[in-house]
Design an enzyme around this catalytic site. Structure first.
Site, short mmCIF file in Angstrom:
data_model
loop_
_atom_site.label_atom_id
_atom_site.label_comp_id
_atom_site.label_asym_id
_atom_site.label_seq_id
_atom_site.Cartn_x
_atom_site.Cartn_y
_atom_site.Cartn_z
N HIS A 1 0.85 -1.21 0.00
CA HIS A 1 0.00 0.00 0.00
C HIS A 1 0.87 1.25 0.00
O HIS A 1 2.07 1.20 0.33
CB HIS A 1 -0.95 0.01 1.19
N CYS B 1 3.32 -4.60 6.71
CA CYS B 1 3.07 -4.35 5.29
C CYS B 1 4.32 -3.80 4.60
O CYS B 1 5.29 -3.39 5.23
CB CYS B 1 1.92 -3.35 5.14
#
Length: 452
Positions: free
Chosen positions: A407, A428
């Protein structure tokens, strides 16, 4: 002369009366007594009433011993009483006495049906129980018969002849005991009770089976795994085939073992992989959620059905998961590579580098997991929620089943280097906003993501 004639006449008359009286008495006597020399199952009952004859039969037959002989040797002895031969014979004796002529002199012979009836008046349950028990006991060290069967010799199917044995069939033994009783004998020939092979080499079904097995064993059986081809060896195929219970069968365990060997060779799910990285050469990447595996149970059943048809086949293997691309490799040549050591990411499409960028992975306390994953969803304007954060992002592409994904991270002032050591993510892979905006448009759901 007249006087002499009268005397002769008188003598004849007296004789006739005497004979008539004799036969009358005899007739009356043998209405309820058996004629002289009458025998039933070897027991003399002449001159006896039904009641007396019944008692004699019960006493005699109950005390008779029967020898089970095998090859001239007595292997067991059983009394008539154990076989139920001391039962009541009244009904059959009444039937027999009604057949005799009280004026006659010859004994009545038992018909076959009456012999059987007398033998069956023994306790058939007792005979069967004895035969079952004795057969089990005698069979301890005896050889069972072997059916004729189809075997493979020197790569060819042949019929192996049946083999006789000396194990005793309990049902046959019970019948032999009953036959011996009916025949007024006391020696039961055990050899007549030997179990026989159920299948013999002359059976036409067996010959047909050889023809079918030869045809099936010569088929070309191919399994396709993308562009990998696995041909089942003829010897392996032959080892699976047999003829049982009147039908050609394929060994499920044999096929399952072969399919398992293919799974060991080709399955990638839950397996580490050797990966040729951009900067670090060949690296070992642990398993992730990306992977491919053969559906072994379903594949086994499918192969058995195809083999039974006896025709050449080329079957695409039944599988689950993701992997094995057109080039025959698991990951293929289109993938995203994330190098945690170098804090860098590359996207290759059809083997060509499309774009790359520095990134920020998880900090040491919440590291980005290593493994082979894939992009399983693409979302715009999502909100990432964790135990201590709630962060909106413009581009979100999850890669595993724990909430890790790629992301944009507009809050990161820099990417790459050792920035992740103190400012890394919760797991992430943080991307520069401008880079992921372009990446979003060129990657597809299902693209492998290799993290190491």
């Amino acid at each position: 002369m007249k006087k002499k004639g009268w005397i002769i006449t008188s003598v004849i008359a007296v004789a006739v009366v005497a004979v008539a009286a004799f036969f009358g008495v005899r007739s009356s006597h043998y209405r309820d007594h058996f004629l002289p020399k009458t025998e039933v199952m070897g027991v003399t009952i002449g001159g006896k009433t039904v009641k007396a004859a019944n008692q004699t039969l019960k006493a005699k037959l109950g005390n008779v011993n029967y020898q089970l002989t095998d090859q001239g040797k007595t292997v067991a002895t059983v009394s008539g009483q154990e076989l139920g031969l001391n039962r009541d014979y009244t009904a059959l004796l009444n039937k027999l006495i009604k057949k005799q002529n009280p004026w006659g002199f010859t004994t009545v012979v038992l018909a076959k049906g009456e012999q059987s009836a007398l033998a069956s008046s023994a306790d058939q349950t007792a005979i069967k129980a004895y035969a079952t028990s004795e057969a089990q006991s005698l069979n301890t060290n005896r050889t069972a018969p072997e059916d004729a069967k189809v075997t493979v010799e020197n790569g060819d199917y042949v019929i192996q002849k049946e083999k006789a044995g000396n194990q005793i069939d309990a049902t046959k033994l019970a019948n032999e005991i009953a036959s011996t009783i009916q025949a007024n004998q006391t020696k039961v020939q055990v050899a007549k009770s030997y179990a026989k092979p159920k299948v013999v080499s002359s059976d036409s079904e067996l010959k047909d089976a050889v023809t079918k097995l030869k045809a099936i064993s010569k088929i070309k059986a191919v399994i396709t795994i993308t562009n990998h081809k696995e041909t089942i060896p003829t010897a392996t195929l032959q080892s699976w085939l047999s003829y049982q219970d009147g039908a050609v069968t394929v060994s499920e365990s044999g096929v399952a073992k072969y399919v398992a060997s293919l799974a060991t060779k080709y399955n990638t799910y839950d397996k580490s992989r050797q990966f040729q990285s951009t900067k670090r050469g060949t690296v070992t990447v642990p398993a992730g959620i990306y992977g491919w595996s053969i559906r072994q149970s379903a594949e086994t059943k499918a192969l058995i059905e195809l083999i039974k048809k006896g025709a050449d086949f080329d079957q695409t293997v039944l599988y689950q998961g993701t992997g094995y691309h057109a080039d025959g490799t698991d990951i293929g040549n289109t993938y995203i590579e994330v190098d945690k050591v170098n804090q860098h990411e590359w996207f290759y499409k059809n083997g060509q580098l499309v774009m790359e960028s520095d990134v920020v992975t998880g900090k040491p306390s919440t590291p980005t997991p290593s493994g082979v994953f894939d992009i399983w969803s693409k979302q715009r304007n999502a909100t990432l929620v964790g135990e201590d954060y709630k962060t909106p992002v413009s581009y979100w592409m999850p890669i595993d089943n724990t909430g890790v994904g790629l992301h944009d991270a507009s809050w990161q002032p820099t990417f790459g280097g050792d920035w992740y050591l103190k400012h890394g993510s919760h797991g992430c892979v943080n991307q520069p906003p401008a880079f992921i905006a372009k990446l979003w448009n060129v990657v597809s759901v299902g693209t492998p993501v290799v993290v190491f």
